[in-house]
Write an enzyme that holds these catalytic residues in place. Structure first.
Site, PDB file in Angstrom:
ATOM      1  CG  ASN A 278      -1.595   1.221   1.363  1.00 32.48           C
ATOM      2  OD1 ASN A 278      -2.008   1.849   0.199  1.00 32.48           O
ATOM      3  ND2 ASN A 278      -2.451   1.270   2.538  1.00 32.48           N
TER       4      ASN A 278
ATOM      5  CE  LYS B  41      -0.162   3.332   4.601  1.00 30.33           C
ATOM      6  NZ  LYS B  41      -0.379   3.253   6.034  1.00 30.33           N
TER       7      LYS B  41
ATOM      8  CG  HIS C 164      -6.155   1.634   4.919  1.00 35.85           C
ATOM      9  ND1 HIS C 164      -5.594   2.818   5.850  1.00 35.85           N
ATOM     10  CD2 HIS C 164      -4.947   0.920   4.964  1.00 35.85           C
ATOM     11  CE1 HIS C 164      -4.333   2.593   6.208  1.00 35.85           C
ATOM     12  NE2 HIS C 164      -4.126   1.468   5.959  1.00 35.85           N
TER      13      HIS C 164
ATOM     14  CD  GLU D 266      -3.353   5.459   6.535  1.00 35.86           C
ATOM     15  OE1 GLU D 266      -3.297   5.586   5.336  1.00 35.86           O
ATOM     16  OE2 GLU D 266      -2.075   5.185   7.117  1.00 35.86           O
TER      17      GLU D 266
ATOM     18  CD  GLU E 279      -3.791  -2.693   7.311  1.00 39.83           C
ATOM     19  OE1 GLU E 279      -2.699  -3.045   6.860  1.00 39.83           O
ATOM     20  OE2 GLU E 279      -4.314  -1.463   7.033  1.00 39.83           O
TER      21      GLU E 279
ATOM     22  N   GLY F 185       1.765   2.708  10.747  1.00 39.64           N
ATOM     23  CA  GLY F 185       2.584   3.707  10.456  1.00 39.64           C
ATOM     24  C   GLY F 185       3.353   4.450  11.652  1.00 39.64           C
TER      25      GLY F 185
ATOM     26  CB  SER G   8       4.712  -1.099  12.187  1.00 33.92           C
ATOM     27  OG  SER G   8       3.977   0.003  12.273  1.00 33.92           O
TER      28      SER G   8
HETATM   29  P1  PGA Z   1       2.337   0.692   7.753  1.00 32.14           P
HETATM   30  O1  PGA Z   1       0.933   0.783   6.812  1.00 32.14           O
HETATM   31  O2  PGA Z   1       3.089  -0.688   7.273  1.00 32.14           O
HETATM   32  O3  PGA Z   1       3.276   1.944   7.049  1.00 32.14           O
HETATM   33  O4  PGA Z   1       2.080   0.544   9.207  1.00 32.14           O
HETATM   34  C1  PGA Z   1       0.537  -0.471   6.850  1.00 32.14           C
HETATM   35  C2  PGA Z   1      -1.193   0.016   6.238  1.00 32.14           C
HETATM   36  O5  PGA Z   1      -1.544   0.927   6.701  1.00 32.14           O
HETATM   37  O6  PGA Z   1      -1.727  -0.845   5.353  1.00 32.14           O
END
Ligand code: PGA
Length: 252
Positions: free
Chosen positions: A8, A10, A96, A98, A165, A171, A210
């Site tokens: 992803n 983003k 997601h 976010e 998640e 993040g 992460s």
């Molecule tokens: P990250 O994001 O690996 O940066 O924690 C994972 C995600 O948002 O799917």
């Protein structure tokens, strides 16, 4: 089940940067057994076409990070599942955290998006996860089950990828422990089994939050998860390729 690794990206990079990143990932994975791991790259909408072209013949698949639920119409700024299918997308990340947090996406909207993907032959990569507050209040399992049920309401069994998640692990460089990751994945598998019966067995269930080359193995060890969804570490082709190569290793 083959392991699945989803990148992803983003909101990072132009279409040209995305094209270069995709080519670098493909080059790094060329020597790997392509049938041992299912790799999906999800760039921003603006890079889909270029990344899709860079992936032709590589065995890596293209995915999007979001979708709207209508096929066309007066929905300024939105992108439809029909458009994504026409660009060669195989998958779409839906729900997601976010988007839930910053764009007000609700469980009902997520359900419409999942159904729209299915209508167009796009596999939804459905993200669910509890917040730190829900976890502290002992409501993590309840929240996961509620998100899953709402997103799949009325949907017959079909192609699907689930991703556990935990919001607090995304993040920030603070991944869940392997035990917590496994517990979340197990809760999702159990709930899907209750909804879909035997058909749930073919659905890959990933961990995300992460994930890095150094910690990825722990999340799929002993079949805990079927793979990982990678954000930050997927921006570096070498790191992402290392995760994919680890996932392609032959199992004991
Ligand atoms: P990250 O994001 O690996 O940066 O924690 C994972 C995600 O948002 O799917």
């Amino acid at each position: 089940m083959r392991r699945t690794v989803v990148a992803n990206w983003k909101m990072h990079g132009t279409h040209l940067e995305g094209e270069r990143r995709a080519a670098a990932v493909a080059a790094a994975l060329r020597a790997a057994r392509p049938d041992a791991v299912d790799v999906v790259l999800c760039p921003p909408f603006t890079a889909l076409e270029r990344v899709g072209a860079a992936l032709v013949g590589t065995g890596l698949r293209l995915g999007a990070q979001d979708v709207f639920w209508e096929d066309s119409g007066p929905y300024t700024g939105e992108v439809s599942p029909r458009m994504l299918a026409a660009l060669g997308c195989a998958c779409v990340i839906v729900g997601h955290s976010e988007r839930r947090a910053h764009l007000g996406e609700t469980d009902a909207m997520v359900a419409r998006k999942v159904a729209a993907c299915v209508r167009h032959g796009l596999t939804p990569v459905l993200c669910v996860g509890e917040s730190a507050e829900e976890r502290a209040a002992g409501r993590a399992g309840q929240r996961l089950r509620a998100q899953l049920r709402a997103a799949l309401a009325g949907l017959p069994p079909g192609p699907l990828v689930l991703a556990y998640e935990p919001v607090w692990a995304i993040g920030g460089g603070r991944a869940a422990t392997p035990a917590d990751g496994a517990a979340g994945v197990a809760a999702l598998r159990a709930e899907l089994q209750a909804l879909w019966g035997a058909a749930a067995e073919g659905v890959p269930c990933l961990y995300g939050g992460s994930v890095e080359p150094a910690n990825c193995r722990a999340f799929w060890e002993d079949g805990a998860a079927d793979g990982v969804l990678v954000g930050g570490a997927s921006l570096d082709p070498a790191s992402f390729a290392a995760i994919c190569l680890a996932a392609a290793e032959v199992r004991a």
